[in-house]
Every structure is written in C-alpha cells, then in structure tokens.
Design an enzyme around this catalytic site. Sequence first.
Site, PDB file in Angstrom:
ATOM      1  CB  CYS A   3      -9.064   5.216  -0.040  1.00 57.93           C
ATOM      2  SG  CYS A   3      -7.471   5.640   0.685  1.00 57.93           S
ATOM      3  CD  GLU A  34       0.359   6.905   5.907  1.00 58.02           C
ATOM      4  OE1 GLU A  34      -0.613   6.232   5.550  1.00 58.02           O
ATOM      5  OE2 GLU A  34       1.487   6.408   6.087  1.00 58.02           O
ATOM      6  CG  HIS A  60      -5.030   5.532   4.178  1.00 58.10           C
ATOM      7  ND1 HIS A  60      -4.473   4.975   3.051  1.00 58.10           N
ATOM      8  CD2 HIS A  60      -3.991   5.972   4.934  1.00 58.10           C
ATOM      9  CE1 HIS A  60      -3.151   5.091   3.124  1.00 58.10           C
ATOM     10  NE2 HIS A  60      -2.840   5.696   4.260  1.00 58.10           N
ATOM     11  CG  ASP A  98      -1.929   1.142   1.211  1.00 50.51           C
ATOM     12  OD1 ASP A  98      -2.758   1.156   0.285  1.00 50.51           O
ATOM     13  OD2 ASP A  98      -1.890   2.030   2.082  1.00 50.51           O
ATOM     14  CB  SER A  99       0.334   4.778  -0.728  1.00 50.07           C
ATOM     15  OG  SER A  99      -0.818   5.019   0.060  1.00 50.07           O
ATOM     16  CB  CYS A 133      -2.776   0.476  -2.679  1.00 52.38           C
ATOM     17  SG  CYS A 133      -2.737   2.234  -3.080  1.00 52.38           S
TER      18      CYS A 133
HETATM   19  N1  DGL Z   1      -4.486   3.887   0.490  1.00 49.53           N
HETATM   20  C1  DGL Z   1      -4.401   4.101  -0.881  1.00 49.53           C
HETATM   21  C2  DGL Z   1      -5.636   3.639  -1.634  1.00 49.53           C
HETATM   22  O1  DGL Z   1      -6.222   2.647  -1.272  1.00 49.53           O
HETATM   23  C3  DGL Z   1      -3.868   5.444  -1.379  1.00 49.53           C
HETATM   24  C4  DGL Z   1      -3.783   6.618  -0.442  1.00 49.53           C
HETATM   25  C5  DGL Z   1      -2.793   7.644  -0.957  1.00 49.53           C
HETATM   26  O2  DGL Z   1      -1.596   7.344  -0.853  1.00 49.53           O
HETATM   27  O3  DGL Z   1      -3.192   8.683  -1.494  1.00 49.53           O
HETATM   28  O4  DGL Z   1      -6.006   4.184  -2.630  1.00 49.53           O
END
Ligand code: DGL
Length: 267
Positions: free
Chosen positions: A184, A152, A186, A10-11, A73
């Site tokens: 997302c 984050e 997150h 993931d990011s 992600c």
């Molecule tokens: N968590 C990631 C997603 O599912 C990306 C969040 C990001 O880095 O902008 O899209």
Amino acid sequence: MDNRPIGVMDSGLGGLSVIRIMREQLPHESIVFVGDQGHFPYGVRTQEDVCHLALNIGKYLLTHDIKMMVIACNTATAASLPTLQKELPIPVIGVIKPGATAALEQPKHDRIGVTATEGTIKAGAYPKTIHELNPDVTVIAKAAQPMVSIVEHNEVGTPKAQQVVNEQLGIFKDKHVDVLILGCTHFPFLSKEISNLLPDVTLVDPALETVKTARQMLTDTDQLHDHETTHTMKLYSTGDFKELQVGAEKWLPGDRFTCEHVNIPGD
Ligand code: DGL
C-alpha cells in the site's frame, strides 16, 4: 525526447511515496498527480467502484496531455490496471507486478509477507502475481487498513502510529517472513515503525521497481524529458488540498510544486 508530464494517481497521500522515488530516479520529468482524497479510502470500496474512480482520474490526467500513467495505488492497480490499459491511449503501469518482482529479487525470499489494504488483500492480487512468477514461495498476506489513516492524517512518528503498526503486523512476529512487501503506497512512510516491530525482516517498497519500469519504458521509446527544459510538479486533490500540501511539504522536502483542489466525478 518527450517533455509531456507523467500522470500519477493514488487515493491520497500515499502516492507521494512513489513520487519521491520518481524525483530521485527521474529528476527531469514533469509530474501531474491526483490524490483522490474526495473518495478516500479506496481499501474498503468494491473493485468496481475503485475501477470506475481510477478510470475517471485517468481521463482527467489525459487533459494534462500526459505521456504515461502510473497507478501509484495498489488497491487501484488490483482493481483497474487491465481496464485502464485498454481504455486509455497511453501506456499505463501499476505497482503490484513491480512489487512482486522486487520481493523475489531479494537474496532470501522463501517466505514473503504482504501487507496492504482490505481491497488488495481480498482481491488476492499479490499472492497471484508472486505465484505466477515463482510458484514455490510461501506468501502470507495481511490487510492493515487502519495503517492507511495514520499516514493520511499525518500521524507518522507518533506513539499511536507505532501502536497501530504493532497491532496490525504483530502476526509477522509469529509467522516469520524473510521479506515484507509494503503493498500500500501509504505504508513506506511507516517503515521506521514497521522495522521497530520486525527488525529482521527486509521491507520492500514497490515504488523503486515501479519507477525502474517506467524509466525503462520511456528509454525504450525515446520519451525521456530533456535535461534543459524546466520540469513542473502539479499536485491535485479531489478533497482537502491542504492535507496533500502538508504531506508534500513533509515527504517531498525541497521540491517545488503547486497544489490545488480539482473536481473529478465519482459516479
Ligand atoms: N494507498 C492505496 C494503496 O496503495 C490505498 C489506500 C486506501 O485508500 O485505502 O493501496
């Protein structure tokens, strides 16, 4: 039986929302996770850029001898899934088709909301996938990039978190939806704040269906980890590993893991 680990990326911290479901549903599997905090956030990067980053992470995960890769992600799935499936010699799955499928499986799903990063929304990934599965539903998509930083930077549960959710998702109070895909990784960590704002909307976390897909694939190929050998969880961050460690202690309570920094080239 195949005791090699599953690779997950993931990011950033968001991937932990997929790992916590993996730990529940596939408790014997070993996991190697890369959070690309060094290149966070993905949501404001170009598709090409994100694809390149995800491919480099995939290649790094191969050095851990993974048996499967989960792109946990949404932004990276939208930008890179076909490329990684072509370039890597192992099965690779993403989160968008599982998320779309899970939304359509809800009893009431005529109007589906999607909230995700700017990149995922711009790519049109969810509306496209949902309409391939069912052309008759209405999809309303809304980018909510500022919600990513709240998670984050470990600000979930604060008044600021609720305020940002209210600002970003207020649109769904006027444009009613039956279900809202948390597109997302997150965002599932903000479920409480989102439900406070939208109490009548069913929230869909694509992680559940994603892990179900992974389990099915491993079962079909007889590649599940055995029940006797100890499993491990290795977490790597390309940025500040302390933030990942704090996140993992919070979101994976009771799980044993190691957490380290790793250098993976961005270009
Ligand atoms: N968590 C990631 C997603 O599912 C990306 C969040 C990001 O880095 O902008 O899209």
